[in-house]
Design a protein around this motif. Structure first.
Motif, PDB file in Angstrom:
ATOM      1  N   ALA A   1      -8.937   2.831  -1.814  1.00  0.00           N
ATOM      2  CA  ALA A   1      -7.839   3.688  -1.381  1.00  0.00           C
ATOM      3  C   ALA A   1      -8.402   5.018  -0.885  1.00  0.00           C
ATOM      4  CB  ALA A   1      -6.863   3.941  -2.530  1.00  0.00           C
ATOM      5  N   LEU A   2      -7.670   5.619   0.026  1.00  0.00           N
ATOM      6  CA  LEU A   2      -8.127   6.877   0.604  1.00  0.00           C
ATOM      7  C   LEU A   2      -8.077   7.992  -0.437  1.00  0.00           C
ATOM      8  CD1 LEU A   2      -9.025   8.045   3.365  1.00  0.00           C
ATOM      9  CD2 LEU A   2      -6.660   8.777   3.689  1.00  0.00           C
TER      10      LEU A   2
ATOM     11  N   GLU B   1       0.826  -1.212   0.000  1.00  0.00           N
ATOM     12  CA  GLU B   1       0.000   0.000   0.000  1.00  0.00           C
ATOM     13  C   GLU B   1       0.863   1.267   0.000  1.00  0.00           C
ATOM     14  OE1 GLU B   1      -3.297   0.249  -0.045  1.00  0.00           O
ATOM     15  OE2 GLU B   1      -4.129  -1.650   0.689  1.00  0.00           O
TER      16      GLU B   1
ATOM     17  N   GLN C   1      -4.577  -1.750  -5.862  1.00  0.00           N
ATOM     18  CA  GLN C   1      -5.853  -1.388  -6.479  1.00  0.00           C
ATOM     19  C   GLN C   1      -6.218  -2.282  -7.673  1.00  0.00           C
ATOM     20  OE1 GLN C   1      -3.932   1.741  -5.405  1.00  0.00           O
ATOM     21  NE2 GLN C   1      -5.200   1.153  -3.662  1.00  0.00           N
TER      22      GLN C   1
ATOM     23  N   LYS D   1      -7.279  -1.135   7.103  1.00  0.00           N
ATOM     24  CA  LYS D   1      -7.826  -1.944   6.012  1.00  0.00           C
ATOM     25  C   LYS D   1      -7.320  -3.378   6.076  1.00  0.00           C
ATOM     26  CE  LYS D   1      -7.255  -2.086   0.944  1.00  0.00           C
ATOM     27  NZ  LYS D   1      -6.698  -1.346  -0.203  1.00  0.00           N
TER      28      LYS D   1
ATOM     29  N   HIS E   1     -13.852  -0.548   5.885  1.00  0.00           N
ATOM     30  CA  HIS E   1     -12.895  -1.591   5.536  1.00  0.00           C
ATOM     31  C   HIS E   1     -13.045  -2.809   6.445  1.00  0.00           C
ATOM     32  CE1 HIS E   1     -10.648   0.264   2.359  1.00  0.00           C
ATOM     33  NE2 HIS E   1     -10.236   1.280   3.082  1.00  0.00           N
TER      34      HIS E   1
ATOM     35  N   TRP F   1      -5.564   4.754   8.455  1.00  0.00           N
ATOM     36  CA  TRP F   1      -6.684   4.226   7.660  1.00  0.00           C
ATOM     37  C   TRP F   1      -6.200   3.101   6.741  1.00  0.00           C
ATOM     38  CZ3 TRP F   1     -11.608   3.998   7.958  1.00  0.00           C
ATOM     39  CH2 TRP F   1     -12.393   3.712   6.825  1.00  0.00           C
ATOM     40  N   THR F   2      -5.026   3.279   6.159  1.00  0.00           N
ATOM     41  CA  THR F   2      -4.451   2.254   5.274  1.00  0.00           C
ATOM     42  C   THR F   2      -4.177   0.976   6.041  1.00  0.00           C
ATOM     43  OG1 THR F   2      -3.477   3.931   3.832  1.00  0.00           O
ATOM     44  CG2 THR F   2      -2.527   1.730   3.742  1.00  0.00           C
TER      45      THR F   2
END
Length: 533
Positions: free
Chosen positions: A392-393, A271, A370, A422, A530, A418-419
């Motif tokens: 993705a954000l 990521e 992605q 997930k 997520h 946040w990543t």
């Protein structure tokens, strides 16, 4: 001779993979087996001096339409499908000049290999085999009388069987081959149908099949998650760079749990764009116990390790950049099961080599987080299929819902939290401070419990390191789904979080926002969740 032994008098060989073809042809000829063949296979045998009859001589039709039509003929399929003990079948063969085919050796056009390389739509279409699967299925159906080989790896077993039975094959052997033949055509058709589903944008086709080939390096694993469970790793037709496709430089064979955890680690670290920052993820039981970014891999690793050094013992380390000696020296200071990276320096490889059981995996590239693909999970009586979570954000889609907006530094940590969230089992709570996780709460039935578990782990890490306070003080926090009540947020605030990122969408959003405002905490909504179960 046992009654189930079928003497091989005539064989049809048509192979895309010509490895060991000549040796096989010579061994069959030595047993007085008449060989029929097609196109390039026939040419290769003839050039090596192996007597061979072209299929066109049998069918009285030339190979045509760029090889699309050559074996689709009654004199071929009749020879494969005729039941030898059925008088009516024997009569039909006699009347129509059909001779029996006792052995079929076919490996199909390399469609899966074509998928793995850059190829045009037309090239992929031309690598869809038609006649091969038709013959394989026919021979497998009639395995009472016909042996079918679809794998070069089975040539030795075939020759050993012929030796055991004076040029014949036994029913048990033929039945095993038939099972393998049907599995091969099933996996082949699955690769084609799933590729075409993607081409036409069909996300939920009425019929869906999944197939793969047993991984040559891993094969059947010693056991699954537990010693009483059997397991194996299969390669899919379209592959993502990762543990399944990586080169193992050294170390013990990977277990089922190693493979699962290494996959989780590498998908997470992918990521983070290696051109922008070094990133390291340390995984235990498919959950991150430390993730960090930094100027160097060493900096990122040290920050990730500090999050939960106890859980990191015996963990998996994934890196998004070429492993260097500086990072390798630090990683080997504690017991680690697996290291996976896109590449590794020679000096780093030499350092890892001092730990002979440590597995080093070189993947060659990072998977695209992605990229469109699917995940599959079995349920009783079915398969549960979904798109991979490629969400993705999008900074432009974030909505500040509190009186105070996050600072630029908080925004950077919120994006990282946040990543990471997930990739954490739900309910997931992730604290991040200065580019590294400060606490991770995973897999709890209650979101407030996840917030507390993460804070507790941060407190334990601070105590072990001799820090004056946990790193959750002054951190930001991410929640993989909305806070159904304010209590989970309050727990995060009590742990020291100053900014929050969450999807929003609860009927009690106003209550949660009010709690954040009362504490002077900034909060943003993503509008996307997520969950990871």
């Amino acid at each position: 001779m046992p009654t189930d032994i079928v003497k091989i008098g005539r064989a049809l060989i048509s192979v895309s993979d010509k490895a060991r073809l000549v040796d096989l042809g010579k061994a069959l000829t030595a047993r007085d087996v008449e060989i029929l063949s097609t196109g390039g296979t026939a040419a290769a045998l003839a050039e090596a001096g192996v007597p061979v009859m072209d299929v066109a001589q049998v069918t009285a039709f030339p190979e045509m339409m760029d090889g699309r039509v050559k074996t689709l003929h009654p004199r071929i399929h009749g020879g494969l499908l005729a039941i030898r003990a059925d008088p009516s079948h024997q009569a039909a063969m006699l009347v129509n000049g059909i001779a029996p085919i006792d052995l079929l050796i076919v490996n199909l056009y390399p469609f899966e290999a074509t998928l793995r390389r850059t190829a045009s739509f037309e090239d992929r279409i031309e690598n869809i085999d038609v006649g091969g699967p038709a013959m394989v299925r026919g021979a497998a159906k009639n395995h009472e009388d016909v042996a079918v080989i679809v794998d070069v790896a089975d040539y030795d077993e075939l020759l050993a069987e012929l030796e055991r039975h004076d040029g014949g094959t036994g029913l048990a052997f033929r039945r095993r081959l038939a099972q393998k033949a049907y599995a091969r055509t099933a996996a082949y058709d699955a690769a084609i149908s799933n590729w075409l589903a993607g081409e036409v944008g069909e996300t939920t086709p009425k019929w869906r099949a999944f197939g793969g080939v047993l991984h040559e390096r891993f094969g059947a694993l010693r056991y699954g998650e537990n010693p009483h469970q059997s397991a194996a790793l299969y390669l899919a037709a379209e592959t993502r760079p990762g543990v399944a496709t990586a080169r193992q430089v050294q170390g013990k064979a990977l277990s089922y749990n190693n493979i699962n955890d290494t996959d989780a680690a590498y998908e997470l670290v992918a990521e983070f764009d290696p051109a922008k920052t070094a990133a390291v993820a340390i995984i235990k039981h498919a959950n991150p116990c430390g993730v960090a970014v930094g100027e160097t891999l060493l900096e990122a690793y040290e920050k990730a390790l500090a999050c939960d050094p106890v859980s990191a013992f015996g963990g998996i380390v994934a890196l998004n950049r070429r492993l260097d000696a500086e990072a390798a020296k630090k990683i080997v200071e504690i017991f680690t099961e697996v290291i996976i990276a896109p590449e590794a320096d020679d000096e780093a490889i030499a350092i890892i080599a001092t730990k002979k059981n440590l597995r080093l995996m070189i993947a060659g590239a990072l998977p695209d987080p992605q990229a469109g693909s699917v995940t599959v999970r079995s349920v009783a009586g079915g398969l549960l299929v979904q798109d991979r979570d490629g969400g993705a954000l999008d900074p432009s889609a974030l909505k500040v819902v509190t009186k105070r907006a996050p600072t630029p530094a908080e925004f950077a940590d919120l994006a990282m939290a946040w990543t990471v969230a997930k990739h954490v089992k739900s309910n997931a709570i992730v604290y991040v401070r200065d580019g590294s996780t400060a606490g991770v709460g995973a897999g709890q039935m209650s979101r407030v419990d996840s917030a507390r578990v993460a804070a507790l782990k941060a407190a334990d890490a601070a105590k072990a390191a001799g820090w004056p306070e946990p790193r959750t003080k002054g951190s930001v926090v991410a929640s993989d789904a909305f806070f159904p009540f304010a209590d989970g947020l309050v727990s995060a605030i009590e742990a020291g979080a100053t900014a929050v990122i969450q999807p929003g969408g609860s009927v009690r959003d106003a209550e949660v926002i009010a709690a954040a405002d009362e504490a002077g905490v900034a909060m943003v909504f993503t509008g996307i969740r997520h969950f990871r179960h």
